[in-house]
Write a protein that holds these residues in place. Structure first.
Motif, PDB file in Angstrom:
ATOM      1  N   LYS A  43      35.592  16.281  15.971  1.00  0.00           N
ATOM      2  CA  LYS A  43      35.628  16.620  17.076  1.00  0.00           C
ATOM      3  C   LYS A  43      34.236  17.764  18.016  1.00  0.00           C
ATOM      4  CE  LYS A  43      35.538  20.683  13.595  1.00  0.00           C
ATOM      5  NZ  LYS A  43      36.484  21.969  13.285  1.00  0.00           N
ATOM      6  N   ALA A  44      33.236  16.867  16.734  1.00  0.00           N
ATOM      7  CA  ALA A  44      32.010  17.175  17.355  1.00  0.00           C
ATOM      8  C   ALA A  44      30.746  16.284  16.990  1.00  0.00           C
ATOM      9  CB  ALA A  44      31.145  18.473  17.114  1.00  0.00           C
ATOM     10  N   MET A  45      29.722  15.964  18.079  1.00  0.00           N
ATOM     11  CA  MET A  45      28.345  14.650  17.783  1.00  0.00           C
ATOM     12  C   MET A  45      27.263  14.999  18.661  1.00  0.00           C
ATOM     13  SD  MET A  45      29.007  10.986  17.468  1.00  0.00           S
ATOM     14  CE  MET A  45      28.440  10.924  19.641  1.00  0.00           C
ATOM     15  N   LYS A  46      26.380  15.697  17.754  1.00  0.00           N
ATOM     16  CA  LYS A  46      25.057  15.783  17.781  1.00  0.00           C
ATOM     17  C   LYS A  46      23.623  14.801  17.010  1.00  0.00           C
ATOM     18  CE  LYS A  46      26.660  20.407  17.938  1.00  0.00           C
ATOM     19  NZ  LYS A  46      26.404  22.296  17.583  1.00  0.00           N
ATOM     20  N   ALA A  47      23.045  14.964  18.779  1.00  0.00           N
ATOM     21  CA  ALA A  47      21.336  13.723  18.149  1.00  0.00           C
ATOM     22  C   ALA A  47      20.511  14.620  17.728  1.00  0.00           C
ATOM     23  CB  ALA A  47      21.355  13.668  19.577  1.00  0.00           C
ATOM     24  N   PHE A  48      20.229  13.484  16.388  1.00  0.00           N
ATOM     25  CA  PHE A  48      18.888  14.619  15.944  1.00  0.00           C
ATOM     26  C   PHE A  48      17.527  12.984  15.557  1.00  0.00           C
ATOM     27  CE2 PHE A  48      21.526  13.254  11.706  1.00  0.00           C
ATOM     28  CZ  PHE A  48      20.082  12.545  11.642  1.00  0.00           C
ATOM     29  N   VAL A  49      16.532  13.953  15.623  1.00  0.00           N
ATOM     30  CA  VAL A  49      15.775  12.861  14.820  1.00  0.00           C
ATOM     31  C   VAL A  49      14.538  13.953  13.678  1.00  0.00           C
ATOM     32  CG1 VAL A  49      15.094  12.019  16.991  1.00  0.00           C
ATOM     33  CG2 VAL A  49      13.773  14.335  15.895  1.00  0.00           C
ATOM     34  N   GLY A  50      14.097  12.759  12.777  1.00  0.00           N
ATOM     35  CA  GLY A  50      13.918  13.311  11.196  1.00  0.00           C
ATOM     36  C   GLY A  50      12.471  12.297  11.157  1.00  0.00           C
ATOM     37  N   SER A  51      11.560  13.168  10.296  1.00  0.00           N
ATOM     38  CA  SER A  51      10.003  12.520   9.942  1.00  0.00           C
ATOM     39  C   SER A  51       9.957  13.211   8.937  1.00  0.00           C
ATOM     40  CB  SER A  51       8.887  13.398  10.588  1.00  0.00           C
ATOM     41  OG  SER A  51       9.179  13.384  11.704  1.00  0.00           O
ATOM     42  N   ASP A  55       0.715  -0.699  -0.139  1.00  0.00           N
ATOM     43  CA  ASP A  55      -0.144   0.139  -0.063  1.00  0.00           C
ATOM     44  C   ASP A  55       0.544   0.870   0.137  1.00  0.00           C
ATOM     45  OD1 ASP A  55      -2.513  -1.467   0.046  1.00  0.00           O
ATOM     46  OD2 ASP A  55      -2.048  -1.773   2.560  1.00  0.00           O
ATOM     47  N   LEU A  56       1.044   2.148  -0.978  1.00  0.00           N
ATOM     48  CA  LEU A  56       1.386   3.220  -0.735  1.00  0.00           C
ATOM     49  C   LEU A  56       0.827   4.293  -0.009  1.00  0.00           C
ATOM     50  CD1 LEU A  56       1.487   3.542  -4.711  1.00  0.00           C
ATOM     51  CD2 LEU A  56       3.162   3.250  -3.217  1.00  0.00           C
ATOM     52  N   PRO A  57       1.331   5.347   0.427  1.00  0.00           N
ATOM     53  CA  PRO A  57       1.260   6.149   1.636  1.00  0.00           C
ATOM     54  C   PRO A  57       0.398   7.172   0.634  1.00  0.00           C
ATOM     55  CG  PRO A  57       3.880   6.819   0.997  1.00  0.00           C
ATOM     56  CD  PRO A  57       3.350   5.065   1.107  1.00  0.00           C
ATOM     57  N   PRO A  58      -0.575   7.893   1.706  1.00  0.00           N
ATOM     58  CA  PRO A  58      -0.797   9.027   0.766  1.00  0.00           C
ATOM     59  C   PRO A  58       0.190  10.241  -0.022  1.00  0.00           C
ATOM     60  CG  PRO A  58      -1.872   9.865   2.831  1.00  0.00           C
ATOM     61  CD  PRO A  58      -1.050   7.756   2.592  1.00  0.00           C
ATOM     62  N   THR A  59      -0.267  11.300  -0.703  1.00  0.00           N
ATOM     63  CA  THR A  59       0.661  12.122  -1.102  1.00  0.00           C
ATOM     64  C   THR A  59       0.904  12.619   0.218  1.00  0.00           C
ATOM     65  OG1 THR A  59      -0.205  11.917  -3.099  1.00  0.00           O
ATOM     66  CG2 THR A  59       1.229  14.067  -2.251  1.00  0.00           C
ATOM     67  N   ALA A  60       2.439  13.319   0.673  1.00  0.00           N
ATOM     68  CA  ALA A  60       2.274  14.097   1.419  1.00  0.00           C
ATOM     69  C   ALA A  60       2.269  12.373   3.076  1.00  0.00           C
ATOM     70  CB  ALA A  60       2.077  15.609   1.732  1.00  0.00           C
ATOM     71  N   GLY A  61       2.404  12.165   3.295  1.00  0.00           N
ATOM     72  CA  GLY A  61       2.073  10.681   3.864  1.00  0.00           C
ATOM     73  C   GLY A  61       3.400  10.639   4.815  1.00  0.00           C
ATOM     74  N   VAL A  62       3.549  10.616   6.183  1.00  0.00           N
ATOM     75  CA  VAL A  62       5.018  10.304   6.671  1.00  0.00           C
ATOM     76  C   VAL A  62       5.379   8.959   6.043  1.00  0.00           C
ATOM     77  CG1 VAL A  62       5.844   9.543   9.411  1.00  0.00           C
ATOM     78  CG2 VAL A  62       4.370  11.709   8.844  1.00  0.00           C
ATOM     79  N   VAL A  63       6.747   8.714   5.827  1.00  0.00           N
ATOM     80  CA  VAL A  63       6.993   7.566   5.242  1.00  0.00           C
ATOM     81  C   VAL A  63       8.070   7.083   6.277  1.00  0.00           C
ATOM     82  CG1 VAL A  63       6.192   7.622   3.153  1.00  0.00           C
ATOM     83  CG2 VAL A  63       8.724   8.616   3.529  1.00  0.00           C
ATOM     84  N   TRP A  64       8.744   8.010   7.264  1.00  0.00           N
ATOM     85  CA  TRP A  64       9.731   7.316   7.797  1.00  0.00           C
ATOM     86  C   TRP A  64       9.794   8.423   8.997  1.00  0.00           C
ATOM     87  CZ3 TRP A  64      13.711   7.989   3.500  1.00  0.00           C
ATOM     88  CH2 TRP A  64      13.942   9.192   3.263  1.00  0.00           C
ATOM     89  N   TYR A  65      10.640   7.633  10.128  1.00  0.00           N
ATOM     90  CA  TYR A  65      11.432   8.372  11.629  1.00  0.00           C
ATOM     91  C   TYR A  65      12.767   8.221  11.898  1.00  0.00           C
ATOM     92  CZ  TYR A  65       5.915   9.440  12.613  1.00  0.00           C
ATOM     93  OH  TYR A  65       4.840   9.592  12.557  1.00  0.00           O
ATOM     94  N   ALA A  66      13.284   8.944  11.392  1.00  0.00           N
ATOM     95  CA  ALA A  66      15.119   8.970  11.486  1.00  0.00           C
ATOM     96  C   ALA A  66      16.086   9.171  12.854  1.00  0.00           C
ATOM     97  CB  ALA A  66      15.909   9.375  10.553  1.00  0.00           C
ATOM     98  N   VAL A  67      16.538   8.303  13.117  1.00  0.00           N
ATOM     99  CA  VAL A  67      16.942   8.503  14.913  1.00  0.00           C
ATOM    100  C   VAL A  67      18.653   9.016  14.360  1.00  0.00           C
ATOM    101  CG1 VAL A  67      17.673   7.824  17.005  1.00  0.00           C
ATOM    102  CG2 VAL A  67      15.751   7.476  16.597  1.00  0.00           C
ATOM    103  N   GLY A  68      18.833  10.028  14.868  1.00  0.00           N
ATOM    104  CA  GLY A  68      20.567   9.602  13.957  1.00  0.00           C
ATOM    105  C   GLY A  68      21.430  11.065  15.471  1.00  0.00           C
ATOM    106  N   ARG A  69      23.015  10.921  14.394  1.00  0.00           N
ATOM    107  CA  ARG A  69      23.483  11.859  14.770  1.00  0.00           C
ATOM    108  C   ARG A  69      24.194  12.862  13.760  1.00  0.00           C
ATOM    109  NH1 ARG A  69      25.639   9.422  20.079  1.00  0.00           N
ATOM    110  NH2 ARG A  69      23.014   8.802  20.928  1.00  0.00           N
ATOM    111  N   PHE A  70      24.893  13.700  13.629  1.00  0.00           N
ATOM    112  CA  PHE A  70      25.674  14.427  13.119  1.00  0.00           C
ATOM    113  C   PHE A  70      27.288  14.672  13.535  1.00  0.00           C
ATOM    114  CE2 PHE A  70      21.619  16.985  12.652  1.00  0.00           C
ATOM    115  CZ  PHE A  70      21.272  17.301  11.207  1.00  0.00           C
ATOM    116  N   TYR A  71      27.841  14.110  12.522  1.00  0.00           N
ATOM    117  CA  TYR A  71      29.194  14.094  13.056  1.00  0.00           C
ATOM    118  C   TYR A  71      30.797  15.185  12.054  1.00  0.00           C
ATOM    119  CZ  TYR A  71      28.498   9.481  14.417  1.00  0.00           C
ATOM    120  OH  TYR A  71      27.691   8.648  15.310  1.00  0.00           O
ATOM    121  N   GLU A  72      31.346  15.916  12.950  1.00  0.00           N
ATOM    122  CA  GLU A  72      31.841  16.796  12.462  1.00  0.00           C
ATOM    123  C   GLU A  72      32.805  16.544  12.459  1.00  0.00           C
ATOM    124  OE1 GLU A  72      33.195  21.283  12.413  1.00  0.00           O
ATOM    125  OE2 GLU A  72      31.394  21.093  14.172  1.00  0.00           O
ATOM    126  N   ALA A  73      33.909  16.050  11.403  1.00  0.00           N
ATOM    127  CA  ALA A  73      35.518  15.731  11.154  1.00  0.00           C
ATOM    128  C   ALA A  73      36.510  16.811  11.574  1.00  0.00           C
ATOM    129  CB  ALA A  73      35.726  15.416   9.872  1.00  0.00           C
TER     130      ALA A  73
END
Length: 187
Positions: free
Chosen positions: A170-178, A2-20
């Motif tokens: 040299k740096a790392m920060k947490a994030f979430v994305g929808s 089943d396809l999500p409706p247009t503009a339907g939520v397809v993922w929730y991401a949990v991650g980190r930004f890393y700065e080299a």
């Protein structure tokens, strides 16, 4: 599938930004929701048990100030999603997020604009699906081209509080994305 409706939520991401140490950045993480696929974890939810991960190519960031707002302009770039049949994600070892089977690659359309004020930052970007492959998971065959044929738009929230970075960063920060599926282009 089943396809999500247009503009339907397809993922929730949990991650980190890393700065080299050279100033380039990357982001990586795992999915807490991915288009109805289940189970997403092999055990209690977290990076170490996630079957689906992602990792970006390194990118550069420019910053500017607007009063008490700090804006970041992230260059366009690609990120890849992976299926990890044997989950092994570990935020202290970024390479663990790109050890699985590549199942899709996305490319951000334009510069990502992020805004930080106080303890939180936000960003918004769209990315086109550039490649995808069939894969079997949970007894079904999937392909992200069926789920997000045009790509996604993702809204993210990040912490401005730095976490202890792993060796080489040299740096790392947490994030979430929808993310929502992009609608079809109009003729």
């Amino acid at each position: 599938m089943d396809l999500p409706p247009t503009a339907g939520v397809v993922w929730y991401a949990v991650g980190r930004f890393y700065e080299a140490r050279d100033g380039r950045q990357l982001d990586l993480g795992y999915f807490a929701h991915l288009g109805g696929m289940a189970p997403l974890f092999h055990g209690p939810p977290g990076e170490a048990t996630a079957h689906f991960t992602f990792r970006s190519e390194p990118f550069t960031v420019q910053t500017l100030q607007n009063g008490d707002l700090e804006l970041s302009l992230d260059a366009t770039g690609r990120f890849t999603l992976y299926l990890n049949r044997e989950p092994c994600g570990d935020f202290s070892n970024p390479d663990t997020f790109s050890r699985g089977e590549p199942i899709a690659t996305f490319e951000r359309f334009s510069t990502v604009v992020g805004t930080a004020v106080g303890p939180l930052a936000s960003n918004l970007f769209s990315a086109a699906l550039r490649s995808s492959a069939d894969f079997t998971f949970g007894g079904r065959t999937w392909n992200l081209a069926s789920l997000v044929p045009q790509g996604i738009t993702q809204f993210g929230t990040a912490s401005t509080t730095a976490l202890p970075p792993p060796h080489g960063y040299k740096a790392m920060k947490a994030f979430v994305g929808s993310a929502m599926a992009l609608g079809a282009r109009r003729p």
